[in-house]
Design an enzyme around this catalytic site. Structure first.
Site, mmCIF file in Angstrom:
data_model
loop_
_atom_site.group_PDB
_atom_site.id
_atom_site.type_symbol
_atom_site.label_atom_id
_atom_site.label_comp_id
_atom_site.label_asym_id
_atom_site.label_seq_id
_atom_site.Cartn_x
_atom_site.Cartn_y
_atom_site.Cartn_z
ATOM 1 N N GLU A 113 10.962 7.288 -16.594
ATOM 2 C CA GLU A 113 9.736 7.908 -16.864
ATOM 3 C C GLU A 113 9.397 7.077 -18.320
ATOM 4 O O GLU A 113 8.130 6.945 -18.497
ATOM 5 C CB GLU A 113 9.830 9.109 -16.645
ATOM 6 N N HIS A 140 0.826 -1.171 -0.034
ATOM 7 C CA HIS A 140 -0.185 0.151 -0.090
ATOM 8 C C HIS A 140 0.909 1.284 -0.030
ATOM 9 O O HIS A 140 0.310 2.332 0.642
ATOM 10 C CB HIS A 140 -0.767 -0.160 1.130
ATOM 11 N N SER A 184 17.591 20.180 -16.039
ATOM 12 C CA SER A 184 16.371 20.818 -16.232
ATOM 13 C C SER A 184 16.802 22.072 -16.706
ATOM 14 O O SER A 184 18.071 22.598 -16.652
ATOM 15 C CB SER A 184 15.558 21.324 -14.881
ATOM 16 N N ASN A 231 16.980 14.591 -13.459
ATOM 17 C CA ASN A 231 15.569 13.710 -13.775
ATOM 18 C C ASN A 231 15.618 12.419 -14.231
ATOM 19 O O ASN A 231 16.524 11.955 -15.169
ATOM 20 C CB ASN A 231 14.791 14.548 -14.708
ATOM 21 N N LYS A 265 18.472 20.193 -10.800
ATOM 22 C CA LYS A 265 17.735 18.823 -11.096
ATOM 23 C C LYS A 265 18.640 17.851 -12.050
ATOM 24 O O LYS A 265 19.336 18.087 -12.777
ATOM 25 C CB LYS A 265 16.569 19.272 -11.838
#
Length: 450
Positions: free
Chosen positions: A292, A157, A279, A287, A285
């Site tokens: 993704e 969960h 970024s 990423n 950043k």
């Protein structure tokens, strides 16, 4: 100038013709190798039933081998006016051999030609995909073996649940990959039958030896009923895409897990810089774009399957031009799946896991279930032990270092046994995949020999 196979001299509307051809002439460039191999098998069979002479067959086979080689190298092209690889191959044979080339279509239709080429294409893609999954499993097994003895928090969960180990986490992915390979072996058995020789879908008035062409191409059996053969167009492709979608659930799951583990908030893993991007506005950043996009690729696989399902649904029996559009989602899905697995394998080689961060997650709460089962081992009923464990957390009675040491001792022993079992399974499955690969390659090589 070469003509279309169905050209009877009537004038065409160029716009309509371009619409009906679509991108098929481009897509078929990658099918040409398989159609050339099937054509070589067909030519040998036509020799056996005395449609071709020995001399004619000996003239056809070398040119078909040239086309096969060109297609494999990516240099074979299909002119848009010829529509597809079947027409382009026959055109080449006719240009170079005259009447001899005109005989190659005897006993065939483009309807069964494309089915044979697609079966061979899918067979190769399944084997290559299995090989990639096996490579991924081996990398995961190696990383898991290195991680034996390292604790890792388990989650349900999206909340911390029970102790596990980094090895167990990595072994779970490896077992998933091996399970997919086993599914792929069953898939190979299901699609590996010969459709060639049914013509447009109603048979041909010749005594074709379909068993011979099937054996030459490495098919396990002959697909008997001609109408059924044409009705399976899209069905076998859908089986393949279902498997690729299932495979993408592994890459997706791993991508999402690693995305979470590598956040600053979790701190359990660290993405190598070369697998991240920056970024344009935020200097700090890095990423996880690779992860993704791996997640997004899984969604694209499901979209390809949905497209294919839509194309083949609600069609009557036999062949319909709708099937032309089934190639594109098939090719895209195979290509993107292979790319995803290759990138994921590279990432697993280099990603780093933070042991100190993992150990920091191991407080009294994560050992509460283990504490309850210690009471159970002493004769306390589980429901009572469950309640006592909850109280023990509040009262600070759980000895974390002691429970950690005991857990890691048992978990490490279990991981070593798991490694042995998975390694044995990988060897067994790897042998089967290698046999399928060798059989497929041998069929596509030997059909041009002798």
């Amino acid at each position: 100038m070469s003509k279309r196979l169905w050209d009877k001299g009537q004038e065409l509307n160029k716009q309509v013709h371009a619409f009906t051809v679509g991108s098929d002439y481009l897509l078929d460039a990658r099918l040409a190798a398989f159609d050339a191999a099937a054509s070589a098998a067909h030519a040998r069979m036509l020799l056996k039933i005395e449609i071709l002479t020995v001399e004619e067959c000996l003239r056809l086979i070398p040119i078909l081998k040239e086309i096969y080689t060109e297609s494999r190298a990516g240099s074979f092209t299909v002119p848009p006016e010829l529509e597809d690889c079947h027409s382009a191959i026959e055109a080449r044979l006719c240009e170079q051999l005259g009447d001899c080339g005109k005989k190659i279509h005897t006993g065939r239709s483009r309807n069964d030609q494309v089915l044979a080429a697609l079966r061979l294409f899918m067979r190769e893609q399944i084997v290559r995909h299995q090989e990639q999954l096996l490579d991924l499993a081996k990398v995961l097994m190696r990383r898991a073996e290195e991680a034996i003895g390292r604790p890792f928090p388990g989650y349900t969960h999206m909340r911390r649940a029970m102790p596990t180990s980094l090895a167990t986490q990595l072994f779970s992915y490896a077992q998933y990959a091996l399970s997919l390979i086993k599914d792929g072996l069953h898939l190979l058995e299901g699609i590996n039958w010969n459709p060639l020789g049914v013509g447009a879908g109603f048979g041909v008035p010749l005594e074709l030896d379909r068993e011979m062409t099937g054996a030459l191409l490495g098919f396990d059996a002959v697909q008997p009923n001609p109408i059924f053969v044409q009705s399976t167009r899209g069905r076998e492709e859908l089986k393949f895409l279902n498997w690729l979608v299932d495979s993408s659930t592994l890459t997706e799951k791993m991508a999402v897990d690693l995305m979470l583990f590598s956040t600053a908030e979790f701190g359990l893993a660290e993405m190598p810089v070369k697998f991240t991007t920056g970024s344009s506005i935020m200097p700090q950043k890095r990423n996880p774009d690779v992860l993704e996009l791996l997640r997004a690729q899984a969604s694209r696989q499901r979209a390809h399957r949905t497209e294919l399902e839509g194309l083949v649904s609600k069609l009557p029996s036999s062949y319909h031009r709708d099937y032309q559009y089934t190639k594109e989602p098939l090719f895209r899905a195979a290509e993107q799946s292979a790319e995803s697995l290759a990138v994921l394998c590279l990432l697993i080689e280099d990603i780093q896991f933070n042991r100190e961060a993992a150990e920091a997650y191991f407080g009294p709460e994560i050992f509460s279930t283990h504490y309850a089962y210690e009471l159970v081992s002493k004769g306390v009923p589980f429901r009572d032990a469950y309640t006592e464990a909850a109280s023990a957390i509040e009262q600070g009675l759980i000895d974390v270092p002691k429970m950690m040491a005991k857990f890691l001792e048992l978990e490490s022993a279990r991981n070593r046994l798991e490694l042995k079992q998975i390694a044995e399974l990988a060897v067994d499955i790897g042998t089967k995949v290698a046999t399928c690969s060798e059989s497929h390659c041998a069929a596509l090589t030997k059909v041009f020999e002798g």
